[in-house]
Design a protein around this motif. Structure first.
Motif, PDB file in Angstrom:
ATOM      1  N   ALA A 155      68.080 -55.968 110.151  1.00 34.77           N
ATOM      2  CA  ALA A 155      68.921 -54.762 110.190  1.00 34.77           C
ATOM      3  C   ALA A 155      68.288 -53.792 111.173  1.00 34.77           C
ATOM      4  CB  ALA A 155      69.026 -54.138 108.807  1.00 34.77           C
ATOM      5  N   SER A 156      69.056 -53.326 112.139  1.00 27.39           N
ATOM      6  CA  SER A 156      68.580 -52.379 113.159  1.00 27.39           C
ATOM      7  C   SER A 156      67.309 -52.883 113.840  1.00 27.39           C
ATOM      8  CB  SER A 156      68.338 -51.008 112.543  1.00 27.39           C
ATOM      9  OG  SER A 156      69.531 -50.495 111.998  1.00 27.39           O
ATOM     10  N   GLY A 157      67.246 -54.173 114.115  1.00 29.53           N
ATOM     11  CA  GLY A 157      66.104 -54.759 114.812  1.00 29.53           C
ATOM     12  C   GLY A 157      64.880 -55.007 113.952  1.00 29.53           C
ATOM     13  N   GLN A 158      64.950 -54.649 112.679  1.00 29.38           N
ATOM     14  CA  GLN A 158      63.817 -54.835 111.766  1.00 29.38           C
ATOM     15  C   GLN A 158      64.066 -56.038 110.849  1.00 29.38           C
ATOM     16  OE1 GLN A 158      61.030 -52.935 111.767  1.00 29.38           O
ATOM     17  NE2 GLN A 158      61.827 -51.655 113.414  1.00 29.38           N
ATOM     18  N   VAL A 172      71.444 -57.248  98.828  1.00 30.49           N
ATOM     19  CA  VAL A 172      70.644 -57.120 100.044  1.00 30.49           C
ATOM     20  C   VAL A 172      71.432 -56.279 101.047  1.00 30.49           C
ATOM     21  CG1 VAL A 172      69.402 -59.307  99.749  1.00 30.49           C
ATOM     22  CG2 VAL A 172      71.560 -59.275 101.009  1.00 30.49           C
ATOM     23  N   GLY A 173      70.742 -55.797 102.074  1.00 25.19           N
ATOM     24  CA  GLY A 173      71.424 -55.047 103.128  1.00 25.19           C
ATOM     25  C   GLY A 173      72.228 -53.897 102.577  1.00 25.19           C
ATOM     26  N   ARG A 181      73.771 -52.489 107.304  1.00 27.64           N
ATOM     27  CA  ARG A 181      74.373 -53.781 107.599  1.00 27.64           C
ATOM     28  C   ARG A 181      73.273 -54.725 108.061  1.00 27.64           C
ATOM     29  NH1 ARG A 181      80.247 -52.883 110.490  1.00 27.64           N
ATOM     30  NH2 ARG A 181      81.133 -51.751 108.737  1.00 27.64           N
ATOM     31  N   SER A 182      73.276 -55.930 107.490  1.00 29.75           N
ATOM     32  CA  SER A 182      72.205 -56.885 107.764  1.00 29.75           C
ATOM     33  C   SER A 182      72.762 -58.238 108.150  1.00 29.75           C
ATOM     34  CB  SER A 182      71.317 -57.051 106.524  1.00 29.75           C
ATOM     35  OG  SER A 182      70.706 -55.831 106.194  1.00 29.75           O
ATOM     36  N   VAL A 183      71.990 -58.932 108.966  1.00 34.95           N
ATOM     37  CA  VAL A 183      72.321 -60.288 109.384  1.00 34.95           C
ATOM     38  C   VAL A 183      71.343 -61.232 108.687  1.00 34.95           C
ATOM     39  CG1 VAL A 183      72.483 -61.883 111.338  1.00 34.95           C
ATOM     40  CG2 VAL A 183      73.128 -59.476 111.627  1.00 34.95           C
TER      41      VAL A 183
END
Length: 191
Positions: A155-158, A172-173, A181-183
């Motif tokens: 999320a956001s590069g982290q 999660v996320g 928002r998470s991948v």
């Protein structure tokens, strides 16, 4: 008489050398790459037989494991999930009937909820451990049955590593209060 024996010895030696040269040329021709010619010792050429070349052309391809998920390109188009690679022990269940929490409750199942698909994604595990790299955006819930799972989300590069115990529903996320928002980028079965 002595001259006759000498000529006889020389002829036998020459015949033996010629036989050895033909044998070497035949062996080289038999081992040649299809479509190539081999220069024989006596200057003749030997080509592989057409039947040997035809048999090699129809041989099945060698099986080389590349650890890519079968049908990954199709699943990206149909389900909006990028399945990258894994060890083959975690597989996405296909079919509309497998895309709900109620249908994904076998002991070996992992269910992932994402805003990309209102039904969700059901994965099945075929061993005591497993690994699958993927890109599944907008994940907000992980459900496990009898397996412990480690999930890596970005999320956001982290990157964030989330451990989910057996028989657990883990937000999660953005499923968490104030979550982003998470991948989902990786699933690992840890127990």
């Amino acid at each position: 008489m002595r001259n006759f024996r000498f000529r006889n010895t020389v002829l036998v030696a020459a015949a033996s050398a010629l036989t050895a040269g033909i044998a070497i040329a035949s062996l080289a021709a038999a081992q040649a790459t299809p479509g190539t010619t081999v220069q024989a010792a006596a200057g003749a050429t030997a080509e592989p037989t057409p039947s040997a070349t035809a048999a090699e052309d129809t041989a099945p391809p060698l099986a080389v494991e590349n650890f890519q998920h079968p049908g990954a390109a199709r699943l990206l188009t149909e389900r909006k999930i990028t399945l990258k690679q894994g060890d083959g022990h975690i597989r996405l269940k296909e079919g509309v009937e497998n895309n709900t929490v109620a249908a994904c409750q076998a002991a070996n199942d992992i269910f992932v909820e994402s805003r990309l698909d209102k039904n969700g994604y059901c994965f099945t595990v075929t061993g005591t451990s497993g690994y699958l790299a993927m890109e599944l955006p907008e994940v907000y819930m992980l459900w496990t049955e009898d397996r412990s799972v480690s999930a890596k989300l970005v999320a956001s590069g982290q990157e964030k590593l989330v451990s989910v115990g057996p028989n657990t529903a883990q937000p999660v996320g953005e499923g968490l209060p104030g979550g982003q928002r998470s991948v989902l980028v990786e699933l690992r079965v840890t127990g």
